[in-house]
Design a protein around this motif. Structure first.
Motif, PDB file in Angstrom:
ATOM      1  N   LEU A 146      46.036  32.216  37.968  1.00 54.01           N
ATOM      2  CA  LEU A 146      45.850  32.856  39.140  1.00 54.01           C
ATOM      3  C   LEU A 146      46.477  32.017  40.408  1.00 54.01           C
ATOM      4  O   LEU A 146      47.101  32.733  41.383  1.00 54.01           O
ATOM      5  CB  LEU A 146      44.562  33.208  39.513  1.00 54.01           C
ATOM      6  N   MET A 184      50.243  32.189  40.588  1.00 52.94           N
ATOM      7  CA  MET A 184      50.901  33.366  40.500  1.00 52.94           C
ATOM      8  C   MET A 184      51.402  33.892  41.702  1.00 52.94           C
ATOM      9  O   MET A 184      50.620  34.198  42.606  1.00 52.94           O
ATOM     10  CB  MET A 184      50.099  34.398  39.602  1.00 52.94           C
ATOM     11  N   ASN A 241      52.027  36.980  44.310  1.00 52.66           N
ATOM     12  CA  ASN A 241      51.308  38.443  44.543  1.00 52.66           C
ATOM     13  C   ASN A 241      52.053  39.551  44.036  1.00 52.66           C
ATOM     14  O   ASN A 241      51.374  40.454  43.525  1.00 52.66           O
ATOM     15  CB  ASN A 241      51.306  38.515  46.203  1.00 52.66           C
ATOM     16  N   GLU A 260      53.679  39.526  41.119  1.00 58.31           N
ATOM     17  CA  GLU A 260      53.323  39.538  39.651  1.00 58.31           C
ATOM     18  C   GLU A 260      52.046  39.924  39.467  1.00 58.31           C
ATOM     19  O   GLU A 260      51.826  40.981  38.555  1.00 58.31           O
ATOM     20  CB  GLU A 260      53.421  37.925  39.188  1.00 58.31           C
ATOM     21  N   ILE A 261      51.140  39.643  40.396  1.00 58.42           N
ATOM     22  CA  ILE A 261      49.718  40.448  40.087  1.00 58.42           C
ATOM     23  C   ILE A 261      49.770  41.709  40.343  1.00 58.42           C
ATOM     24  O   ILE A 261      49.012  42.449  39.495  1.00 58.42           O
ATOM     25  CB  ILE A 261      48.922  39.545  41.076  1.00 58.42           C
ATOM     26  N   ARG A 262      50.424  42.120  41.277  1.00 59.60           N
ATOM     27  CA  ARG A 262      50.574  43.557  41.537  1.00 59.60           C
ATOM     28  C   ARG A 262      51.219  44.340  40.355  1.00 59.60           C
ATOM     29  O   ARG A 262      50.780  45.467  39.918  1.00 59.60           O
ATOM     30  CB  ARG A 262      51.375  43.874  42.966  1.00 59.60           C
ATOM     31  N   VAL A 313      44.433  37.985  35.186  1.00 60.37           N
ATOM     32  CA  VAL A 313      44.775  39.269  36.034  1.00 60.37           C
ATOM     33  C   VAL A 313      44.945  40.444  34.641  1.00 60.37           C
ATOM     34  O   VAL A 313      44.510  41.543  34.799  1.00 60.37           O
ATOM     35  CB  VAL A 313      46.129  39.255  36.674  1.00 60.37           C
TER      36      VAL A 313
END
Length: 241
Positions: free
Chosen positions: A93, A96, A98, A100-102, A148
């Motif tokens: 995390l 990563m 943002n 990619e998280i989304r 995630v």
């Protein structure tokens, strides 16, 4: 003389490879009509008679309402929906991006929620239907580098339980299947050493196969599961036992 009823229609997402393709093959073998969705084209001959493919990018959340309408217009009202398409980016995390998280949360959680919203409506009108969401044992066990993905899949399981209560009075069941790690393209991004350790920890000494997971999906779509809703079935060769 009454014409025979057409086979029930099931929409399966992410059918271009792996578990989605195995699920589509199992369902057409069981006599369903299957419409598969994926970003890549799929030759229907590789799945079987009764399969139709619709190219779609479920990451385009704003396009899902029109997509659902198009599917119903072209193929009729669905009896079943299998929310399988997902992305499992491997990364810690703190490092990563943002975006990619989304992208993981949108494809793995929001897209199934929105597609279900529009495709469950004809099920409710018909007072019959089956929704099967593909989760993962990682939602409960955790795994290094998949925080995630685990969060999104935990959301899928919570969505499954609550939606089962919303739709049950109209004869629509909602369940989830949580596979363990499978020999598919999604697990190829993980370190081989980690995968070997998972295999050794399994009571069966192996991963479950996509076909074994597809069999669980088929059961939840079938008549023998009419009394099963709001639950998660684990198929992981015992690795989470």
């Amino acid at each position: 003389m009454t014409a025979p009823a057409a086979p029930d229609l099931v929409v399966v997402t992410g059918t271009s490879s792996g578990l989605g393709a195995a699920t589509a093959r199992r369902l057409v073998a069981d006599g369903y009509r299957v419409v598969g969705l994926s970003r890549r084209d799929v030759d229907p001959a590789t799945i079987g008679e009764g399969y139709a493919h619709h190219r779609a990018d479920l990451a385009d959340l704003d396009g899902i309402p029109a997509l659902a309408k198009e599917l119903i217009t072209a193929h009729g009202r669905p009896y079943g929906l299998v929310n399988n398409a997902a992305s499992g980016l491997d990364g810690l995390l703190p490092t990563m991006h943002n975006s990619e998280i989304r992208s993981v949360v949108e494809l793995d959680l929001l897209a199934p929620v929105l597609l279900t919203k529009y495709l469950c409506r004809p099920m409710l009108a018909a007072r019959r239907g089956r929704i099967v969401n593909i989760s993962s044992i990682v939602a409960r066990t955790g795994f290094r580098g998949l925080s995630v993905y685990a969060a999104a899949k935990a959301g899928v399981e919570g969505f499954t339980r609550s939606l089962a209560r919303d739709l049950g009075a109209r004869g629509v069941t909602v369940n989830a299947v949580a596979p363990g790690f499978l020999d598919t393209a999604m697990t190829e991004v993980l370190e081989s050493g980690n995968l070997d350790r998972i295999k050794r920890r399994s009571p069966l000494g192996r991963f479950a196969t996509p076909e074994e997971v597809a069999a669980a999906v088929a059961h939840l779509l079938g008549p023998d599961s009419a009394g099963t809703t709001g639950t998660t079935v684990t198929v992981d060769a015992g690795s989470s036992a």
